[in-house]
Design a protein around this motif. Sequence first.
Motif, PDB file in Angstrom:
ATOM      1  N   CYS A  30       0.818  -1.218   0.000  1.00 17.65           N
ATOM      2  CA  CYS A  30       0.000   0.000   0.000  1.00 17.65           C
ATOM      3  C   CYS A  30       0.852   1.269   0.000  1.00 17.65           C
ATOM      4  CB  CYS A  30      -0.969   0.023   1.182  1.00 17.65           C
ATOM      5  SG  CYS A  30      -1.990  -1.440   1.319  1.00 17.65           S
ATOM      6  N   GLY A  31       2.083   1.180  -0.457  1.00 18.82           N
ATOM      7  CA  GLY A  31       2.975   2.341  -0.465  1.00 18.82           C
ATOM      8  C   GLY A  31       2.524   3.427  -1.418  1.00 18.82           C
ATOM      9  N   GLN A  32       2.021   3.041  -2.587  1.00 20.43           N
ATOM     10  CA  GLN A  32       1.564   4.040  -3.555  1.00 20.43           C
ATOM     11  C   GLN A  32       0.339   4.783  -3.036  1.00 20.43           C
ATOM     12  OE1 GLN A  32       0.957   1.744  -7.083  1.00 20.43           O
ATOM     13  NE2 GLN A  32       3.093   1.938  -7.735  1.00 20.43           N
ATOM     14  N   GLU A  33      -0.575   4.057  -2.408  1.00 24.06           N
ATOM     15  CA  GLU A  33      -1.774   4.690  -1.867  1.00 24.06           C
ATOM     16  C   GLU A  33      -1.421   5.660  -0.744  1.00 24.06           C
ATOM     17  OE1 GLU A  33      -1.441   1.480  -2.436  1.00 24.06           O
ATOM     18  OE2 GLU A  33      -3.083   0.871  -3.748  1.00 24.06           O
ATOM     19  N   MET A  34      -0.454   5.250   0.108  1.00 20.91           N
ATOM     20  CA  MET A  34      -0.031   6.110   1.215  1.00 20.91           C
ATOM     21  C   MET A  34       0.635   7.378   0.685  1.00 20.91           C
ATOM     22  SD  MET A  34       0.304   6.618   4.507  1.00 20.91           S
ATOM     23  CE  MET A  34       0.317   5.125   5.435  1.00 20.91           C
ATOM     24  N   ALA A  35       1.501   7.238  -0.326  1.00 25.32           N
ATOM     25  CA  ALA A  35       2.182   8.405  -0.895  1.00 25.32           C
ATOM     26  C   ALA A  35       1.180   9.361  -1.538  1.00 25.32           C
ATOM     27  CB  ALA A  35       3.219   7.955  -1.914  1.00 25.32           C
ATOM     28  N   ALA A  36       0.187   8.817  -2.234  1.00 27.24           N
ATOM     29  CA  ALA A  36      -0.826   9.669  -2.862  1.00 27.24           C
ATOM     30  C   ALA A  36      -1.635  10.422  -1.815  1.00 27.24           C
ATOM     31  CB  ALA A  36      -1.748   8.825  -3.734  1.00 27.24           C
ATOM     32  N   LEU A  37      -1.987   9.748  -0.724  1.00 24.73           N
ATOM     33  CA  LEU A  37      -2.763  10.394   0.334  1.00 24.73           C
ATOM     34  C   LEU A  37      -1.952  11.489   1.022  1.00 24.73           C
ATOM     35  CD1 LEU A  37      -5.323  10.550   2.046  1.00 24.73           C
ATOM     36  CD2 LEU A  37      -4.344   8.779   3.506  1.00 24.73           C
ATOM     37  N   LEU A  38      -0.687  11.225   1.320  1.00 25.51           N
ATOM     38  CA  LEU A  38       0.148  12.246   1.960  1.00 25.51           C
ATOM     39  C   LEU A  38       0.364  13.442   1.037  1.00 25.51           C
ATOM     40  CD1 LEU A  38       2.794   9.989   3.732  1.00 25.51           C
ATOM     41  CD2 LEU A  38       0.897  11.229   4.786  1.00 25.51           C
ATOM     42  N   GLY A  39       0.512  13.179  -0.271  1.00 20.13           N
ATOM     43  CA  GLY A  39       0.642  14.272  -1.232  1.00 20.13           C
ATOM     44  C   GLY A  39      -0.614  15.112  -1.311  1.00 20.13           C
ATOM     45  N   CYS A  40      -1.763  14.472  -1.254  1.00 21.57           N
ATOM     46  CA  CYS A  40      -3.036  15.201  -1.274  1.00 21.57           C
ATOM     47  C   CYS A  40      -3.168  16.078  -0.034  1.00 21.57           C
ATOM     48  CB  CYS A  40      -4.194  14.212  -1.365  1.00 21.57           C
ATOM     49  SG  CYS A  40      -5.821  14.993  -1.435  1.00 21.57           S
ATOM     50  N   TRP A  41      -2.820  15.534   1.122  1.00 21.77           N
ATOM     51  CA  TRP A  41      -2.893  16.326   2.352  1.00 21.77           C
ATOM     52  C   TRP A  41      -1.940  17.514   2.289  1.00 21.77           C
ATOM     53  CZ3 TRP A  41      -2.735  11.746   6.337  1.00 21.77           C
ATOM     54  CH2 TRP A  41      -4.004  11.176   6.427  1.00 21.77           C
ATOM     55  N   GLN A  42      -0.754  17.306   1.706  1.00 18.74           N
ATOM     56  CA  GLN A  42       0.212  18.394   1.605  1.00 18.74           C
ATOM     57  C   GLN A  42      -0.300  19.491   0.670  1.00 18.74           C
ATOM     58  OE1 GLN A  42       3.983  17.251  -0.014  1.00 18.74           O
ATOM     59  NE2 GLN A  42       5.009  19.100   0.679  1.00 18.74           N
ATOM     60  N   ASN A  43      -0.945  19.106  -0.415  1.00 18.71           N
ATOM     61  CA  ASN A  43      -1.459  20.091  -1.374  1.00 18.71           C
ATOM     62  C   ASN A  43      -2.627  20.899  -0.818  1.00 18.71           C
ATOM     63  OD1 ASN A  43       0.406  19.352  -3.286  1.00 18.71           O
ATOM     64  ND2 ASN A  43      -0.958  17.899  -4.294  1.00 18.71           N
ATOM     65  N   HIS A  44      -3.311  20.364   0.176  1.00 22.15           N
ATOM     66  CA  HIS A  44      -4.474  21.050   0.735  1.00 22.15           C
ATOM     67  C   HIS A  44      -4.185  21.628   2.118  1.00 22.15           C
ATOM     68  CE1 HIS A  44      -6.332  18.547  -2.404  1.00 22.15           C
ATOM     69  NE2 HIS A  44      -7.070  19.629  -2.574  1.00 22.15           N
ATOM     70  N   GLY A  45      -2.967  22.045   2.344  1.00 23.60           N
ATOM     71  CA  GLY A  45      -2.621  22.771   3.568  1.00 23.60           C
ATOM     72  C   GLY A  45      -2.504  21.911   4.812  1.00 23.60           C
ATOM     73  N   GLY A  46      -2.322  20.624   4.677  1.00 26.93           N
ATOM     74  CA  GLY A  46      -2.130  19.760   5.842  1.00 26.93           C
ATOM     75  C   GLY A  46      -3.405  19.395   6.566  1.00 26.93           C
ATOM     76  N   GLN A  47      -4.550  19.709   5.996  1.00 27.60           N
ATOM     77  CA  GLN A  47      -5.821  19.359   6.636  1.00 27.60           C
ATOM     78  C   GLN A  47      -6.189  17.933   6.243  1.00 27.60           C
ATOM     79  OE1 GLN A  47      -8.687  22.288   5.580  1.00 27.60           O
ATOM     80  NE2 GLN A  47      -7.528  23.972   6.486  1.00 27.60           N
ATOM     81  N   THR A  48      -6.381  17.087   7.240  1.00 27.86           N
ATOM     82  CA  THR A  48      -6.624  15.670   6.968  1.00 27.86           C
ATOM     83  C   THR A  48      -8.087  15.351   6.722  1.00 27.86           C
ATOM     84  OG1 THR A  48      -6.807  15.230   9.340  1.00 27.86           O
ATOM     85  CG2 THR A  48      -4.634  14.968   8.337  1.00 27.86           C
ATOM     86  N   ASP A  49      -8.981  16.295   6.924  1.00 27.98           N
ATOM     87  CA  ASP A  49     -10.403  16.007   6.756  1.00 27.98           C
ATOM     88  C   ASP A  49     -10.999  16.674   5.515  1.00 27.98           C
ATOM     89  OD1 ASP A  49     -10.109  18.536   7.741  1.00 27.98           O
ATOM     90  OD2 ASP A  49     -11.754  18.397   9.185  1.00 27.98           O
ATOM     91  N   THR A  50     -10.189  16.874   4.472  1.00 31.14           N
ATOM     92  CA  THR A  50     -10.700  17.513   3.261  1.00 31.14           C
ATOM     93  C   THR A  50     -11.485  16.514   2.423  1.00 31.14           C
ATOM     94  OG1 THR A  50      -8.677  17.011   2.059  1.00 31.14           O
ATOM     95  CG2 THR A  50      -8.776  19.145   3.150  1.00 31.14           C
ATOM     96  N   ALA A  51     -12.492  17.012   1.723  1.00 32.48           N
ATOM     97  CA  ALA A  51     -13.335  16.154   0.889  1.00 32.48           C
ATOM     98  C   ALA A  51     -12.600  15.704  -0.368  1.00 32.48           C
ATOM     99  CB  ALA A  51     -14.612  16.904   0.509  1.00 32.48           C
ATOM    100  N   GLN A  52     -11.582  16.465  -0.808  1.00 32.47           N
ATOM    101  CA  GLN A  52     -10.847  16.105  -2.020  1.00 32.47           C
ATOM    102  C   GLN A  52     -10.024  14.826  -1.829  1.00 32.47           C
ATOM    103  OE1 GLN A  52     -10.601  19.138  -0.582  1.00 32.47           O
ATOM    104  NE2 GLN A  52     -11.345  20.640  -2.064  1.00 32.47           N
ATOM    105  N   CYS A  53      -9.633  14.533  -0.603  1.00 30.72           N
ATOM    106  CA  CYS A  53      -8.789  13.359  -0.328  1.00 30.72           C
ATOM    107  C   CYS A  53      -9.594  12.154   0.156  1.00 30.72           C
ATOM    108  CB  CYS A  53      -7.738  13.715   0.720  1.00 30.72           C
ATOM    109  SG  CYS A  53      -6.662  15.074   0.239  1.00 30.72           S
ATOM    110  N   ALA A  54     -10.915  12.254   0.176  1.00 27.18           N
ATOM    111  CA  ALA A  54     -11.743  11.175   0.719  1.00 27.18           C
ATOM    112  C   ALA A  54     -11.609   9.892  -0.094  1.00 27.18           C
ATOM    113  CB  ALA A  54     -13.201  11.606   0.775  1.00 27.18           C
ATOM    114  N   ASN A  55     -11.503  10.010  -1.434  1.00 23.58           N
ATOM    115  CA  ASN A  55     -11.366   8.797  -2.245  1.00 23.58           C
ATOM    116  C   ASN A  55     -10.016   8.125  -2.016  1.00 23.58           C
ATOM    117  OD1 ASN A  55      -9.904  10.800  -3.490  1.00 23.58           O
ATOM    118  ND2 ASN A  55     -10.485  10.215  -5.569  1.00 23.58           N
ATOM    119  N   LEU A  56      -8.963   8.910  -1.732  1.00 25.23           N
ATOM    120  CA  LEU A  56      -7.651   8.324  -1.444  1.00 25.23           C
ATOM    121  C   LEU A  56      -7.636   7.634  -0.080  1.00 25.23           C
ATOM    122  CD1 LEU A  56      -5.384  11.186  -2.812  1.00 25.23           C
ATOM    123  CD2 LEU A  56      -5.869   8.979  -3.869  1.00 25.23           C
TER     124      LEU A  56
END
Length: 88
Positions: A30-56
């Motif tokens: 699950c390394g690719q999924e984890m990297a994609a999720l961390l990248g999404c959180w980084q792009n959205h200001g470090g907020q872990t509850d954004t709707a854009q990252c829900a699918n990841l």
Amino acid sequence: MSKKIVNPPRLQGLSRLRVRPKREKNTIPCGQEMAALLGCWQNHGGQTDTAQCANLVAALENCMKTTHRKTKSENTINYHLARLGKLL
């Protein structure tokens, strides 16, 4: 006329028999999924509850549920060589 061997020959200079296992690549499940999720959180200001990252988040949870860890077998070649070394 057959001779009985009283003392079987011993291997000279080998105090312990051992075989090195082949090195496996350390693949992170699950390394690719984890990297994609961390990248999404980084792009959205470090907020872990954004709707854009829900699918990841859902993809990572699904991957973690379906991935199983490998278990090491009990009787390896080193185990059998150690037993053989005791008999010699």
